[in-house]
Write a protein that holds these residues in place. Structure first.
Motif, PDB file in Angstrom:
ATOM      1  N   VAL A 114     159.901  46.148 134.077  1.00  0.00           N
ATOM      2  CA  VAL A 114     161.086  46.557 133.327  1.00  0.00           C
ATOM      3  C   VAL A 114     162.307  46.040 134.083  1.00  0.00           C
ATOM      4  O   VAL A 114     162.495  46.346 135.264  1.00  0.00           O
ATOM      5  CB  VAL A 114     161.164  48.081 133.174  1.00  0.00           C
ATOM      6  CG1 VAL A 114     162.385  48.460 132.334  1.00  0.00           C
ATOM      7  CG2 VAL A 114     159.894  48.641 132.537  1.00  0.00           C
ATOM      8  N   VAL A 150     155.173  51.531 128.589  1.00  0.00           N
ATOM      9  CA  VAL A 150     156.622  51.690 128.668  1.00  0.00           C
ATOM     10  C   VAL A 150     157.092  52.276 127.345  1.00  0.00           C
ATOM     11  O   VAL A 150     156.883  51.677 126.282  1.00  0.00           O
ATOM     12  CB  VAL A 150     157.329  50.345 128.927  1.00  0.00           C
ATOM     13  CG1 VAL A 150     158.837  50.551 129.031  1.00  0.00           C
ATOM     14  CG2 VAL A 150     156.791  49.682 130.192  1.00  0.00           C
ATOM     15  N   VAL A 167     157.710  55.290 132.130  1.00  0.00           N
ATOM     16  CA  VAL A 167     156.859  54.183 132.582  1.00  0.00           C
ATOM     17  C   VAL A 167     155.643  54.765 133.280  1.00  0.00           C
ATOM     18  O   VAL A 167     155.781  55.516 134.256  1.00  0.00           O
ATOM     19  CB  VAL A 167     157.628  53.245 133.546  1.00  0.00           C
ATOM     20  CG1 VAL A 167     156.737  52.091 133.993  1.00  0.00           C
ATOM     21  CG2 VAL A 167     158.896  52.716 132.883  1.00  0.00           C
TER      22      VAL A 167
END
Length: 301
Positions: free
Chosen positions: A45, A141, A149
């Motif tokens: 991410v 996610v 997450v």
């Protein structure tokens, strides 16, 4: 799988599409609640921005986007070891997950308006050259008012157990390290850097960081929520977690930053890491068929 194939199979209008960014394929999430970018390289991410808010995660402006090199910032995955390899220091720090390209296996538009993306990594000749075990790892996610997450990994070996240390190594975007404080750690024992024993106790109710020196605290027996208060930006970031009893707080400070080629010399002012970790006595031992999950949940309070 090509970008076109990913879009044909997994894109969802109003939620997610795939494109190339900085030489790697990325999942671009944009729903009514938030935006996010997740690179397939490392399943990392790199951006999370709730609607009406500043960017929550920090990415170095001097990132090196090359295969075989970790990406500095966002939420790197440390797996199957955290820090230096305990047996061979020549192996990649923090393991191979952040240096591997993960497969997309699921996307979903959830009834809540959130968007879910799931990535997968399995053992290969590359991973077995570094760590001789069979496994399946997935990263889920969920992007919405909060960012959730979850790293889940399973021992798929027939007859060998293995030990894992791991982390969701979150970099948080702040106005200036001198403007922030972190709550939720009072009373916890911690290792200072790479000490062999957790000889320190945080007696202060609130942690403040001095930017001139590196801060590298590894709190043990800690599963509570941390709150990052940023006075200049008038915001608080909540950092919850599950499946972890170790929390790491890190900022390299002025001197260490000058030794790091992928962070500007003044870059340490702009971020702090608050990480969900399994390490030390909290390392995970999995028998064949067993699984473990570690989750970080990030939101503006």
């Amino acid at each position: 799988m090509s970008t076109n194939e990913l879009n044909q199979r997994y894109a969802i209008e109003g939620h997610i599409e795939f494109n190339e960014e900085n030489g790697f394929v990325a999942a671009k999430v944009a729903n009514s609640l938030a935006r996010a970018t997740i690179s397939l390289y490392g399943a990392q991410v790199q951006s999370y921005q709730p609607k009406g808010q500043k960017e929550v995660l920090w990415m170095s402006p001097q990132c090196v986007f090359e295969k075989g090199t970790p990406i500095r910032g966002g939420i790197p995955i440390c797996f199957p070891w955290f820090g230096p390899n305990p047996e061979d220091g020549s192996k990649p720090a923090h393991g191979f997950a952040r240096l591997s390209t993960w497969d997309v296996v699921k996307t979903a538009a959830l009834p809540s308006g959130e968007t879910e993306v799931v990535f997968e990594l399995k053992n290969s000749s590359y991973t077995e050259g570094l760590w001789p075990f069979s496994f399946t790892a997935s990263l889920s996610v969920v992007v919405g008012k909060k960012l959730e997450v979850t790293l889940c990994y399973t021992n798929t070996d027939n007859d060998q157990s293995f030990t894992v240390s791991d982390a969701l190594h979150s970099y948080f975007n702040v106005s200036d390290i001198d403007n922030i404080s972190i709550d939720g750690l009072s009373g916890c024992r911690y290792y200072n850097g790479f000490e062999k024993e957790p000889t320190h106790v945080q007696n202060e109710a609130t942690l403040t960081i001095t930017s001139t020196s590196e801060e590298n605290r590894r709190y043990i027996g800690h599963s509570a929520t941390c709150t990052i208060t940023d006075a200049a930006w008038n915001r608080k970031i909540g950092v919850e977690k599950r499946g972890s009893e170790v929390t790491v707080v890190w900022n390299p400070g002025e001197v260490t930053t000058k030794t790091m080629g992928d962070i500007p010399n003044d870059g340490y002012h702009s971020f702090v890491c608050v990480e969900a970790v399994n390490a030390y006595s909290d390392s995970v031992v999995l028998q064949p068929g067993q699984s473990h999950s570690i989750t970080t949940i990030i939101g503006i309070l």
